[in-house]
Design a protein around this motif. Structure first.
Motif, short mmCIF file in Angstrom:
data_model
loop_
_atom_site.label_atom_id
_atom_site.label_comp_id
_atom_site.label_asym_id
_atom_site.label_seq_id
_atom_site.Cartn_x
_atom_site.Cartn_y
_atom_site.Cartn_z
N TRP A 82 3.63 -10.33 8.82
CA TRP A 82 3.47 -9.99 7.41
C TRP A 82 3.84 -8.53 7.18
O TRP A 82 3.83 -7.73 8.10
CB TRP A 82 2.06 -10.30 6.92
N ARG A 83 4.19 -8.27 5.94
CA ARG A 83 4.53 -6.90 5.54
C ARG A 83 3.23 -6.23 5.11
O ARG A 83 2.62 -6.61 4.12
CB ARG A 83 5.51 -6.95 4.37
N THR A 86 5.20 -0.54 3.05
CA THR A 86 6.63 -0.39 2.80
C THR A 86 7.25 0.69 3.69
O THR A 86 8.46 0.83 3.73
CB THR A 86 6.91 -0.04 1.33
N TYR A 120 -4.59 -9.98 2.49
CA TYR A 120 -4.94 -8.60 2.18
C TYR A 120 -6.35 -8.54 1.60
O TYR A 120 -6.67 -9.23 0.64
CB TYR A 120 -3.92 -8.06 1.18
N LEU A 140 -1.70 -9.48 -2.71
CA LEU A 140 -0.88 -8.52 -2.01
C LEU A 140 -1.11 -7.13 -2.59
O LEU A 140 -1.44 -7.00 -3.76
CB LEU A 140 0.61 -8.88 -2.15
N PRO A 142 0.10 -3.63 -4.24
CA PRO A 142 1.12 -3.50 -5.30
C PRO A 142 2.52 -3.19 -4.80
O PRO A 142 3.50 -3.53 -5.47
CB PRO A 142 0.59 -2.36 -6.17
N ASP A 143 2.66 -2.57 -3.63
CA ASP A 143 3.99 -2.21 -3.15
C ASP A 143 4.61 -3.23 -2.20
O ASP A 143 5.72 -3.05 -1.72
CB ASP A 143 3.95 -0.84 -2.47
N VAL A 144 3.93 -4.32 -1.92
CA VAL A 144 4.43 -5.36 -1.02
C VAL A 144 4.62 -6.64 -1.81
O VAL A 144 3.74 -7.06 -2.56
CB VAL A 144 3.44 -5.60 0.15
N ASN A 145 5.78 -7.29 -1.65
CA ASN A 145 6.03 -8.53 -2.40
C ASN A 145 6.37 -9.72 -1.52
O ASN A 145 6.77 -10.75 -2.01
CB ASN A 145 7.13 -8.32 -3.45
N ASN A 146 6.20 -9.60 -0.20
CA ASN A 146 6.46 -10.72 0.71
C ASN A 146 5.15 -11.29 1.22
O ASN A 146 4.32 -10.55 1.75
CB ASN A 146 7.30 -10.26 1.90
N PHE A 147 4.98 -12.60 1.10
CA PHE A 147 3.78 -13.24 1.60
C PHE A 147 3.86 -13.37 3.12
O PHE A 147 4.95 -13.41 3.69
CB PHE A 147 3.61 -14.62 0.97
#
Length: 172
Positions: A82-83, A86, A120, A140, A142-147
């Motif tokens: 997971w991300r 960033t 998260y 998630l 706010p700066d991450v958009n990958n699940f």
């Protein structure tokens, strides 16, 4: 005893105490994790976690491999990726009792994640309490958009026996 090393190429190498490579593996999730920056394990050395320069956390199950490294059927299995940030993950630890991963990044944030699914929970400094028991809702930062990507297949052993001989090609 096994030594794990993380590399700029994104691979992890497992070494025996004689200095020989036992395994070499690359993360194979759909997102490129980039160069690895930090490693940790749980206390029983069943789980190996890696953090990357691109902000990813990758989790492998290494228990069966460590029980019998000579048995080729005992592969290291990538479980989850997971991300988390960033920017570069500079440190993290795995808290087994609460089953959470706490990550720190060059972006200045320290975040808490569920270790089994990458959900998260929040960040240090937030105004509300952490709800570590609620893993049903997927949110998630706010700066991450990958699940998170749960990996369902075995990671493959990457054996690289590459030689780079110098050869003169007069046609070129």
């Amino acid at each position: 005893p096994v030594l794990a090393s993380a590399h700029e190429s994104g691979c992890i190498r497992l070494w025996n105490i004689q200095g020989n490579i036992m395994k070499e593996l690359l993360p194979f999730s759909e997102y490129s994790s980039g160069p690895l920056t930090v490693l940790c394990t749980d206390t029983s050395t069943k789980i190996l976690l890696a953090g990357s320069k691109k902000g990813h956390i990758i989790c492998w199950n290494i228990a069966s491999f460590l029980e019998d490294p000579q048995n080729n059927k005992n592969q290291i299995k990538e479980k989850l990726c997971w991300r988390a940030h960033t920017t570069e993950v500079v440190d993290f630890f795995y808290e087994e009792k609460k089953n959470v991963v706490v990550t720190a990044s060059t972006d200045g944030s320290v975040r808490i994640w569920h270790a089994d699914n990458g959900y998260y929970f929040g960040y240090f400094g937030q105004s509300s309490k952490f709800e570590l028991s609620d893993t049903s809702r997927l949110i998630l930062p706010p700066d991450v958009n990958n699940f998170p990507a749960i990996i369902r297949e075995e990671s493959k052993l990457v054996e690289k026996k590459v030689e780079y001989p110098l050869m003169l090609d007069r046609d070129k």
